[in-house]
Design a protein around this motif. Structure first.
Motif, PDB file in Angstrom:
ATOM      1  N   ARG A 161       0.830  -1.208   0.000  1.00  0.00           N
ATOM      2  CA  ARG A 161       0.000   0.000   0.000  1.00  0.00           C
ATOM      3  C   ARG A 161       0.864   1.257   0.000  1.00  0.00           C
ATOM      4  O   ARG A 161       0.554   2.231  -0.692  1.00  0.00           O
ATOM      5  CB  ARG A 161      -0.932  -0.017   1.213  1.00  0.00           C
ATOM      6  CG  ARG A 161      -2.081  -1.010   1.084  1.00  0.00           C
ATOM      7  CD  ARG A 161      -3.143  -0.750   2.132  1.00  0.00           C
ATOM      8  NE  ARG A 161      -2.682  -1.052   3.482  1.00  0.00           N
ATOM      9  CZ  ARG A 161      -2.804  -2.232   4.064  1.00  0.00           C
ATOM     10  NH1 ARG A 161      -3.361  -3.244   3.405  1.00  0.00           N
ATOM     11  NH2 ARG A 161      -2.373  -2.423   5.295  1.00  0.00           N
ATOM     12  N   TRP A 162       1.948   1.238   0.783  1.00  0.00           N
ATOM     13  CA  TRP A 162       2.842   2.385   0.785  1.00  0.00           C
ATOM     14  C   TRP A 162       3.487   2.571  -0.590  1.00  0.00           C
ATOM     15  O   TRP A 162       3.717   3.706  -1.027  1.00  0.00           O
ATOM     16  CB  TRP A 162       3.924   2.212   1.839  1.00  0.00           C
ATOM     17  CG  TRP A 162       3.486   2.550   3.232  1.00  0.00           C
ATOM     18  CD1 TRP A 162       3.444   1.728   4.313  1.00  0.00           C
ATOM     19  CD2 TRP A 162       3.019   3.826   3.699  1.00  0.00           C
ATOM     20  NE1 TRP A 162       2.980   2.395   5.417  1.00  0.00           N
ATOM     21  CE2 TRP A 162       2.711   3.689   5.067  1.00  0.00           C
ATOM     22  CE3 TRP A 162       2.830   5.068   3.077  1.00  0.00           C
ATOM     23  CZ2 TRP A 162       2.230   4.744   5.837  1.00  0.00           C
ATOM     24  CZ3 TRP A 162       2.350   6.118   3.844  1.00  0.00           C
ATOM     25  CH2 TRP A 162       2.055   5.953   5.202  1.00  0.00           C
ATOM     26  N   THR A 165       0.975   4.301  -2.748  1.00  0.00           N
ATOM     27  CA  THR A 165       0.889   5.705  -2.333  1.00  0.00           C
ATOM     28  C   THR A 165       2.096   6.489  -2.821  1.00  0.00           C
ATOM     29  O   THR A 165       1.975   7.638  -3.268  1.00  0.00           O
ATOM     30  CB  THR A 165       0.793   5.799  -0.798  1.00  0.00           C
ATOM     31  OG1 THR A 165      -0.303   5.004  -0.348  1.00  0.00           O
ATOM     32  CG2 THR A 165       0.595   7.233  -0.354  1.00  0.00           C
ATOM     33  N   HIS A 166       3.259   5.865  -2.743  1.00  0.00           N
ATOM     34  CA  HIS A 166       4.495   6.488  -3.217  1.00  0.00           C
ATOM     35  C   HIS A 166       4.384   6.819  -4.705  1.00  0.00           C
ATOM     36  O   HIS A 166       4.795   7.900  -5.151  1.00  0.00           O
ATOM     37  CB  HIS A 166       5.650   5.511  -2.967  1.00  0.00           C
ATOM     38  CG  HIS A 166       7.012   6.078  -3.212  1.00  0.00           C
ATOM     39  ND1 HIS A 166       7.573   7.080  -2.452  1.00  0.00           N
ATOM     40  CD2 HIS A 166       7.955   5.762  -4.155  1.00  0.00           C
ATOM     41  CE1 HIS A 166       8.789   7.352  -2.888  1.00  0.00           C
ATOM     42  NE2 HIS A 166       9.038   6.580  -3.931  1.00  0.00           N
TER      43      HIS A 166
END
Length: 355
Positions: A161-162, A165-166
């Motif tokens: 998920r990160w 988002t990145h």
């Protein structure tokens, strides 16, 4: 109690020699980073003869020194790739991460000089630089030899998920990056053209609303990128993944350094307009100033790696959406080549070239 008495096996001389050789090889990125400022010094000496005459021999020497300094991150990338193992020991993992950190040597050296100046510490930045890398090398060499448990190459859901988002944040920042790089390319037409376009752009990206958002997004990218790089550095990686991690490490160091130089040092402390004169080291210029020469690899690789890192991310997205591997790799290679050409063009403009 001896090693033989504890485990029934005495380490062979060949085994000890191999371990020592491996530890010495692991210090190659740190040695390259320590040599970095002295290569820049050699370049400056070569292009600044006392007689004022620049002979062909000096020109070749200067080119080789600058090329070697600019290649320092590539040495770090190569060593990080060679150190990739499925289950690295504590020492091997530390050595690999040190190799990744060495990729960011150019912006980290700029940060060292700017930071010492802001703190009013009158010590040679080269001395501080070498001491820092020696300390980091000792930290790696004192790492344990125990094997770490193998970890799956699959991305844990929170990390995945990160990563998404990145990528989304990068797409937003790309709008600013595209304008910023285009503006710098216009420097080839002259500082006046660059200044006129920058003045228009500043009405948007320096507004009281946009600038805080943009800076926050940049810092967010650094934090998430470092987290992802830390996670991925523990896993086996092919050359594409190593390049993506290393380019991300460079950008993290570059963003923090650039924000510190522009916002803190230039604007807040010294009240300098961060215009073309500031970027090009006027009036002396980037090439002939002993301090400013460090900005040449710093800027050039910053342009290259931001575009190359975006190309690496695009490659992953294309593969995930079913694009053939050969096509995705060609697009990636094209992105790297384009990034290199744009970096050369921008630095040519900053160093005085005009069209």
């Amino acid at each position: 109690m001896s090693a033989f008495e504890q485990g029934g096996v005495r380490p062979s001389a060949d085994g000890l020699a191999n371990t020592a050789a491996e530890k010495l090889r692991s210090m190659v990125p740190a040695a390259g980073a320590m040599a970095y400022p002295f290569l820049l010094d050699a370049f400056h000496i070569a292009v600044s003869p006392a007689s004022g005459q620049l002979s062909p021999g000096r020109l070749v020497l200067a080119a080789l020194c600058l090329l070697a300094a600019t290649a320092t991150p590539l040495l770090g990338l190569a060593c990080a790739y060679w150190m990739t193992k499925a289950a690295p020991s504590s020492f091997e993992l530390r050595a690999r991460r040190l190799a990744y950190i060495s990729v960011g040597a150019p912006p980290l050296f700029v940060q060292t000089g700017v930071g010492l100046g802001l703190l009013h510490i009158h010590v040679s930045d080269e001395l501080v630089w070498v001491a820092g890398w020696l300390a980091a090398s000792l930290y790696v060499l004192l790492g344990g030899e125990q094997e770490r448990p193998a970890r799956s190459a699959a991305i844990a859901p929170p990390i995945a998920r990160w990563r998404v988002t990145h990528g989304i944040a990068a797409a937003v920042i790309l709008l600013y990056v595209a304008f910023h790089l285009t503006n710098h390319l216009l420097g080839l037409l002259g500082p006046d053209v660059h200044g006129a376009v920058m003045k228009i752009g500043r009405t948007v990206y320096r507004s009281s609303v946009i600038e805080p958002i943009l800076v926050s997004l940049m810092l967010f990218q650094v934090a998430v990128g470092v987290r992802l790089a830390w996670r991925w550095s523990t896993l086996p990686a092919d050359a594409f993944r190593v390049f993506q991690i290393g380019s991300g490490v460079y950008l993290a160091a570059f963003i923090v350094t650039h924000l510190n130089s522009a916002f803190v040092s230039a604007r807040a402390v010294h009240h300098i307009d961060t215009n073309w004169d500031w970027a090009s080291g006027a009036p002396t210029g980037l090439i002939h100033d002993a301090w400013s020469i460090r900005l040449v690899p710093h800027y050039a690789l910053g342009v290259f790696f931001v575009l190359a890192h975006l190309a690496s991310g695009l490659r992953g997205v294309l593969i995930a959406h079913g694009v053939a591997l050969t096509i995705a790799n060609r697009i990636w290679a094209t992105g790297l080549a384009t990034g290199g050409l744009i970096a050369i063009a921008i630095m040519s403009g900053l160093c005085g070239a005009r069209i």
